[in-house]
Design an enzyme around this catalytic site. Structure first.
Site, short mmCIF file in Angstrom:
data_model
loop_
_atom_site.label_atom_id
_atom_site.label_comp_id
_atom_site.label_asym_id
_atom_site.label_seq_id
_atom_site.Cartn_x
_atom_site.Cartn_y
_atom_site.Cartn_z
N ASP A 230 81.97 66.26 34.68
CA ASP A 230 82.24 67.26 33.47
C ASP A 230 81.21 68.35 33.26
OD1 ASP A 230 83.34 64.90 32.37
OD2 ASP A 230 81.58 64.40 31.07
N HIS B 239 79.39 63.02 31.68
CA HIS B 239 79.85 62.38 32.96
C HIS B 239 79.27 63.54 33.81
CE1 HIS B 239 82.97 60.39 31.01
NE2 HIS B 239 82.84 59.66 31.81
C1 XUL Z 1 87.26 56.06 29.25
C2 XUL Z 1 86.06 56.06 28.41
C3 XUL Z 1 84.91 56.82 29.27
C4 XUL Z 1 83.67 56.27 29.04
C5 XUL Z 1 82.60 56.94 29.81
O1 XUL Z 1 88.38 55.51 28.38
O2 XUL Z 1 86.00 55.90 27.43
O3 XUL Z 1 84.92 58.21 28.78
O4 XUL Z 1 83.15 56.44 27.84
O5 XUL Z 1 82.97 56.99 31.11
#
Ligand code: XUL
Ligand code: CO
Length: 437
Positions: A104, A101
């Site tokens: 992150d 993300h």
């Molecule tokens: C949350 C989840 C996220 C997604 C990406 O439950 O799975 O981490 O994979 O945003």
């Protein structure tokens, strides 16, 4: 930079008899299974958020993770240093891909402009490390759920400014993904749902979400980003109901808003469980719609009803997962992405290796077992035989759309009663699977 994992060398395949906890027993990247190497089949990805940002905190207690390389600050320098550690880890593990993300990898600044600058500064290091190691970005995504501004959602917020912020953040995250040669981009609707319908205009929120995704599709074309777009279903958590609740709901939403040609699904095991489905069910729903794109491989705990994001070690789970993935032609743009975190009690750096090695070995076994079941052919033959009445006669005519209701009625009136049903043989089939496990 001195190594973050000085006592750990490259993790090697040592075979099923090895007792070395820092070796693969089943994942042999160059071994050919069903016509492709294991590396090509599985396309393993490490997630940045859990593995490098997970603190081990839970609703009852503070973080526990020992991460000696991390100074705990929000500085760019710390973020860049952490990125180098991530690549040391992934190189030693032998994972060909990773995912992030935006938030992150780089700290959020005081303004969006400052935040974007931070992201660029860390992306520069990520790019250099990708080039140095050959590790690639499977997908990027924007975190549209952690910051308090997203309290009412992002694309589905009642506040148009929040929509604008989310759109701008997606634009930037997509640009950086493109710059890093990312092979995909994922949308998980962090808070795209509701806590109560009393304050919610559902239709309007769904329209807005679709608008946001259309804007992303347009921009993707504009910048020439060729990566695959994914939607990741999840039924609840943090909201009581998320609009992208399961594979079927996502497909319906995408179809309704003319988005289906632009998206595939990223199916996550623990999200399937929360939706009251099995992982295999979700994969079948996606596969049948030609929308099986990628997986977030993890597992929940049978006795805990929330998204525990544990590393997968259950061979039945990985076997059934790989059976369906192979059935639909394998992972092409996507991969096996470990959206999983070590337990709060597993706080030493070496636990990160144990966790990933276990997950990779579990998937390697699942792949080999699923390939063997397919090669054997009895399971597929059984299913084919079960539907044999549709291969000729009236069944074939109905399937091809050439039989009218009147004709069907005449057929069954003449026959008087249906041909005898045959046992579904569930226990026989379960035993057949066990022959291979
Ligand atoms: C949350 C989840 C996220 C997604 C990406 O439950 O799975 O981490 O994979 O945003
Ligand atoms: Co996920």
């Amino acid at each position: 930079m001195k190594p973050a994992f000085p006592d750990i060398t490259k993790i090697r395949y040592e075979g099923a008899r090895s007792q070395n906890p820092l070796a693969f027993k089943h994942y042999n990247p160059t071994e050919i299974v069903a016509g492709k190497t294991m590396r090509e089949h599985l396309r393993f990805a490490v997630v940045y958020w859990h593995t490098f940002r997970g603190t081990g905190s839970d609703p009852f207690g503070a973080g526990t993770m020992q991460r000696p390389w991390d100074d705990g600050s929000n500085s760019i320098n710390n973020a860049q240093n952490r990125a180098r550690v991530a690549f040391e880890f992934m190189t030693k593990l032998g994972a060909p891909y990773y995912c992030w993300h935006d938030r992150d990898v780089a700290p959020e600044g005081k303004t969006l402009a400052e935040t974007n600058k931070n992201l660029d500064a860390v992306a520069k290091v990520l790019k250099a490390e990708q080039q140095r190691t050959g590790i690639k970005l499977l997908w990027g995504t924007a975190n549209l759920f952690s910051h308090p501004r997203f309290v009412h959602g992002a694309g589905t917020s009642c506040n148009a400014d929040v929509f604008a912020f989310a759109a701008a953040q997606i634009k930037k995250a997509m640009e950086v993904t493109h710059e890093l040669g990312g092979e995909g981009y994922t949308f998980w609707g962090g808070r795209e749902g509701y806590m109560t319908l009393l304050n919610t205009d559902m239709k309007r929120e769904l329209d807005h979400l679709a608008k946001l995704l259309h804007l992303a599709v347009d921009y993707k074309k504009k910048i020439g980003f060729k990566g695959q777009f994914y939607i990741e279903p999840k039924p609840k958590e943090p909201t009581k109901h998320q609009y992208d609740s399961d594979a079927a709901a996502c497909l319906n939403f995408l179809r309704e808003y003319d988005l289906l040609p632009h998206f595939k699904l990223n199916i996550e095991t623990n999200h399937a469980t929360l939706a009251g489905h099995s992982m295999q069910h979700e994969l079948e729903v996606a596969g049948a719609a030609d929308a099986l794109g990628s997986i977030d491989a993890n597992t929940g705990d049978e006795l805990l009803g929330w998204d525990t994001d544990q590393f997968p070690t259950n061979i039945y789970l990985t076997t059934y997962t790989m059976l369906t993935i192979l059935k639909y032609g394998g992972l092409t743009t996507g991969g096996v992405n470990f959206d999983a975190k070590v337990r709060r009690e597993s706080f030493e750096p070496v636990d990160l290796f144990h966790a990933h090695i276990g997950g990779m070995d579990a998937f390697a076994r699942g792949l080999k077992i699923a390939a063997a079941i397919r090669k054997d052919g009895r399971l597929a033959d059984f299913v084919k035989q079960r539907y044999a009445s549709w291969d000729s006669g009236l069944g074939a005519k109905i399937e091809s759309g050439k039989a009218s209701l009147k004709e069907i009625e005449a057929y069954i009136l003449k026959k008087g009663e249906v041909a005898a049903n045959v046992s579904g043989r569930q226990e026989f089939l379960e035993n057949l699977i066990n022959e291979f496990i």
